[in-house]
Design a protein around this motif. Structure first.
Motif, short mmCIF file in Angstrom:
data_model
loop_
_atom_site.label_atom_id
_atom_site.label_comp_id
_atom_site.label_asym_id
_atom_site.label_seq_id
_atom_site.Cartn_x
_atom_site.Cartn_y
_atom_site.Cartn_z
N HIS A 1 0.82 -1.21 0.00
CA HIS A 1 0.00 0.00 0.00
C HIS A 1 0.86 1.26 0.00
CE1 HIS A 1 1.04 -0.39 4.26
NE2 HIS A 1 0.76 0.88 4.38
N VAL B 1 1.07 8.65 -5.34
CA VAL B 1 0.09 9.75 -5.37
C VAL B 1 0.69 11.02 -4.76
CG1 VAL B 1 -2.15 10.51 -4.53
CG2 VAL B 1 -1.87 8.18 -5.38
N SER C 1 -1.59 7.39 -12.73
CA SER C 1 -2.83 6.61 -12.80
C SER C 1 -2.66 5.37 -13.66
CB SER C 1 -3.97 7.48 -13.34
OG SER C 1 -4.24 8.57 -12.47
N TYR D 1 -5.03 -0.87 -2.50
CA TYR D 1 -5.56 0.43 -2.93
C TYR D 1 -6.39 1.07 -1.82
CZ TYR D 1 -4.18 -0.74 -7.72
OH TYR D 1 -3.47 -1.06 -8.83
N TYR E 1 -5.32 4.63 -0.13
CA TYR E 1 -6.16 5.82 -0.22
C TYR E 1 -6.69 6.24 1.16
CZ TYR E 1 -6.13 5.65 -5.31
OH TYR E 1 -5.75 5.68 -6.62
N ASP E 2 -6.93 5.28 2.03
CA ASP E 2 -7.37 5.61 3.37
C ASP E 2 -6.28 6.38 4.13
OD1 ASP E 2 -9.37 5.19 5.62
OD2 ASP E 2 -7.58 4.30 6.50
N LEU F 1 -4.02 8.24 2.71
CA LEU F 1 -3.91 9.57 2.09
C LEU F 1 -5.04 10.49 2.57
CD1 LEU F 1 -2.97 8.50 -1.54
CD2 LEU F 1 -1.52 9.78 0.03
N LEU G 1 -6.58 14.28 -5.05
CA LEU G 1 -6.82 12.95 -4.49
C LEU G 1 -8.18 12.42 -4.90
CD1 LEU G 1 -5.88 10.65 -2.72
CD2 LEU G 1 -6.75 11.89 -0.72
N ILE H 1 -8.89 8.81 -6.81
CA ILE H 1 -9.81 7.79 -6.33
C ILE H 1 -10.85 7.45 -7.40
CG2 ILE H 1 -11.57 7.28 -4.61
CD1 ILE H 1 -9.99 8.96 -2.61
N SER I 1 -9.22 5.37 -10.12
CA SER I 1 -8.99 3.98 -9.72
C SER I 1 -10.28 3.18 -9.76
CB SER I 1 -8.37 3.93 -8.32
OG SER I 1 -7.08 4.52 -8.32
N THR J 1 -12.66 15.81 -0.89
CA THR J 1 -12.13 14.71 -1.71
C THR J 1 -13.23 13.73 -2.08
OG1 THR J 1 -9.94 14.89 -0.70
CG2 THR J 1 -10.49 12.80 -1.73
N SER K 1 -14.82 12.91 -5.91
CA SER K 1 -14.88 11.58 -6.52
C SER K 1 -16.31 11.19 -6.86
CB SER K 1 -14.28 10.54 -5.57
OG SER K 1 -12.93 10.84 -5.27
#
Length: 467
Positions: free
Chosen positions: A195, A202, A217, A233, A237-238, A240, A258, A262, A265, A291, A295
Motif C-alpha cells: 500500500h 500519489v 494513474s 488500494y 487511499y485511506d 492519504l 486525491l 480515487i 482507480s 475529496t 470523486s
C-alpha cells in the motif's frame, strides 16, 4: 618359402630363424636382425616350442603439417627467387613439423596470445595478491581470499521504503515503462507493505504536472493483479485521506487531486464503488469531505466512467493542432482583458507544448496587426519580453514565429492594408526590448512599390495614422 605347423595347421611363413638361449642370440625376421627382446615384442607367443608372428606393429606416421609443406614447396620451387618464410617465422603454430596445426600451448603462451580458455578465471599473481593498480583491487582483502557473505534481514522502516519507491516512480516519469517499474518494485520486496506504493506515487504526483499524474494513474492501473490488489488500494487511499491536513500545506489542491485519483482507480476497476459509500457519515475533516465529494461527482456525471480516462487532460504532444491554436488564441484574448502576465505564463506552461510556442508568437503578432491600436502592441511586446526573459519561449521559437508572420504578410495585407507599417513599428519595439535580434529585423519585408489610386497622396501612407 617355408611352412609352420601350429596345432596341426600348416601356415605359410617367410624365412624365419629362431635362436634362443644367450643374450647375444638374435632372431631374423623377414630378413632383418634384431635382439631377442625386440623379437619377443614382435611375436605373439610360443606354441609347442614354435614362436608365431603377430601382425606388424603399426606406428602413426609423423607427417609435417600442411602449412609447413606448403611453405617448403614454395621455397623449393623452380623460381630463381626464394621468398623468405616470414609467414612461417611469425606463425604461432608448432614448427617441429609433427603438430596438428594447432596453436602452441593451446594458445596459452607467447606474446600477444589470449591465453588458454578459462585462464582468466584462475589467473593469480605470483604472491597470490591482486595488483594494487588493478581497478578490482580490494584494500580490505589484499590476499584475494574467498569469504562468505552473511545475509542479514534488516527490517526497513516505512520512511526508508518510501524513499526507495519515490526514486523508482521518479525514474518512471522519465522513461514511462510500467513493466520496468514493476520489476524494480518487485526487487524491493514490498509485497508485505504494497500500500506504500499507492501512497508514495500519489504524493509524488501531487507535486508534478498533469501529464505525470496521468502516468501515475496508468502505473497504478497496470500494477493491479501483479503487485497491488484491492486491499492495497483501499489501505493506501485511506492513509492519504487521513493525511490530507499535511498534504494541503504543500499542495493546496490536494483534496481535488486525491479525489481525481480515487475516481480514476474506481473507473479502472482497481477498487469497487462501495469504497466511497463506506466513508459516508464517518468523515469529520473538511478536506476529506471535499475529496469524497469530488470523486462522487466525477463518477455520477453522465458517461462518467468513460470521461475519467481524460480526467487529467490529454498530453500536450497528443492533442490536435487546431485545439492548441484555439487554446493559445483564447489565452491571448484573456491576457488582453486582464493584463495578467503571470496568469498567461501559467496557462502557457500548462499546455506542455514547448515545441509549439512559435504559434503563440505568431498569433500575438497577427493580433497586433489586426487590432491596429497602441495598447495591443505594447501589451503583446511586454508579454513576449517576459516570456523571452524567463526562457519559456526560446529564441528559436521566437524567431520561427516572426518568420511565419513575414511569410504570410501578403495574405494578411489583404485584410489589413497598413499591415507592413504596423509590423515595422512592432518589430522595432520588440528589438528595443531585446525580444528579437538584428537578424530578424533585417529579414522584415517591406511594402511593395505598387501604387493604388485609393491611397492618395501619391501612394504615401501617413505614419501618424497608427501607433
Amino acid at each position: 618359402m617355408g611352412e609352420v605347423a601350429v596345432n596341426g595347421l600348416m601356415m605359410a611363413a617367410d624365412p624365419v630363424v629362431l635362436l634362443s638361449g644367450d643374450e647375444g642370440d638374435e632372431v631374423l625376421l623377414n630378413g632383418s636382425s634384431s635382439s631377442s627382446l625386440e623379437a619377443k615384442e614382435n611375436v605373439s607367443g610360443l606354441v609347442n616350442g614354435v614362436v608365431t608372428l603377430n601382425e606388424r606393429v603399426k606406428r602413426r606416421a609423423k607427417r609435417p603439417s600442411k602449412f609447413l609443406t606448403k611453405e617448403l614447396n614454395r621455397a623449393n620451387s623452380d623460381s630463381q627467387v626464394i621468398a623468405p618464410l616470414r609467414a612461417l617465422k611469425n606463425s604461432r603454430k608448432s614448427r617441429n613439423g609433427f603438430g596438428r596445426g594447432l596453436p602452441k600451448k593451446g594458445g596459452a603462451g607467447g606474446k600477444g596470445t589470449w591465453g588458454a580458455l578459462g585462464s582468466e578465471l584462475t589467473e593469480e599473481e605470483v604472491d597470490g595478491a591482486i595488483d594494487t593498480n588493478d581497478p578490482n583491487y580490494d584494500e580490505t582483502n589484499p590476499e584475494n581470499k574467498d569469504f562468505r557473505l552473511k545475509v542479514i534481514n534488516v527490517d526497513r522502516s516505512d520512511e526508508e521504503l518510501q524513499k526507495q519507491i519515490s526514486s523508482l516512480v521518479a525514474e518512471y516519469f522519465d522513461h514511462g515503462d510500467t513493466q520496468e517499474t514493476y520489476l524494480a518494485l518487485e526487487e524491493l520486496n514490498v509485497a508485505c507493505r504494497a500500500h506504500l506504493v499507492v501512497v508514495t506515487a500519489v504524493e509524488l504526483a501531487m507535486d508534478h504536472k498533469p501529464s505525470h499524474r496521468e502516468m501515475t494513474s496508468v502505473l497504478l492501473a497496470d500494477l493491479y493483479g501483479h503487485l497491488l490488489y484491492e486491499t492495497h488500494y483501499a489501505k493506501g487511499y485511506d492513509a492519504l485521506i487521513k493525511n490530507l491536513s499535511d498534504l494541503v500545506l504543500d499542495t493546496p489542491d490536494a483534496p481535488t487531486i486525491l479525489g481525481n485519483f480515487i475516481a480514476r482507480s474506481i473507473a479502472d476497476d482497481c477498487i469497487p464503488p462501495k469504497f466511497l459509500q463506506s466513508y459516508k457519515g464517518r468523515v469529520d475533516n473538511d478536506h476529506a469531505v471535499v475529496t469524497l465529494a469530488r470523486s462522487d461527482s466525477l463518477l455520477s456525471m453522465r458517461h462518467g466512467l468513460v470521461r475519467l480516462d481524460n480526467v487529467w487532460g490529454v498530453g500536450g504532444g497528443t492533442r490536435p493542432v487546431k485545439y492548441l491554436v484555439k487554446k493559445m488564441v483564447l489565452l491571448l484574448q484573456e491576457y488582453l482583458s486582464s493584463s495578467d502576465i503571470a496568469e498567461a505564463t501559467r496557462c502557457l506552461i500548462e499546455l506542455e507544448v514547448p515545441h509549439f510556442h512559435h504559434e503563440l508568437v505568431y498569433e500575438a503578432v497577427v493580433m497586433v496587426l489586426e487590432n491596429m491600436d497602441e495598447r495591443t502592441g505594447k501589451m503583446m511586446c511586454d508579454l513576449l519580453e517576459s516570456l523571452h526573459r524567463s526562457i519559456i519561449i526560446t529564441p528559436t521559437q521566437m524567431k520561427a514565429g516572426f518568420l511565419r508572420v513575414y511569410e504570410d504578410m501578403p495574405q494578411i495585407c489583404v485584410d489589413v492594408p497598413p499591415a507592413y507599417t504596423i509590423l515595422e513599428k512592432f518589430v522595432l519595439k520588440c528589438q528595443v526590448a531585446k525580444v528579437v535580434g538584428d537578424d530578424i529585423v533585417k529579414k522584415m519585408p517591406v511594402r511593395g512599390r505598387k501604387r493604388f489610386v485609393s491611397e492618395g497622396d501619391g501612394g504615401r501612407v501617413k505614419d501618424d495614422a497608427y501607433f
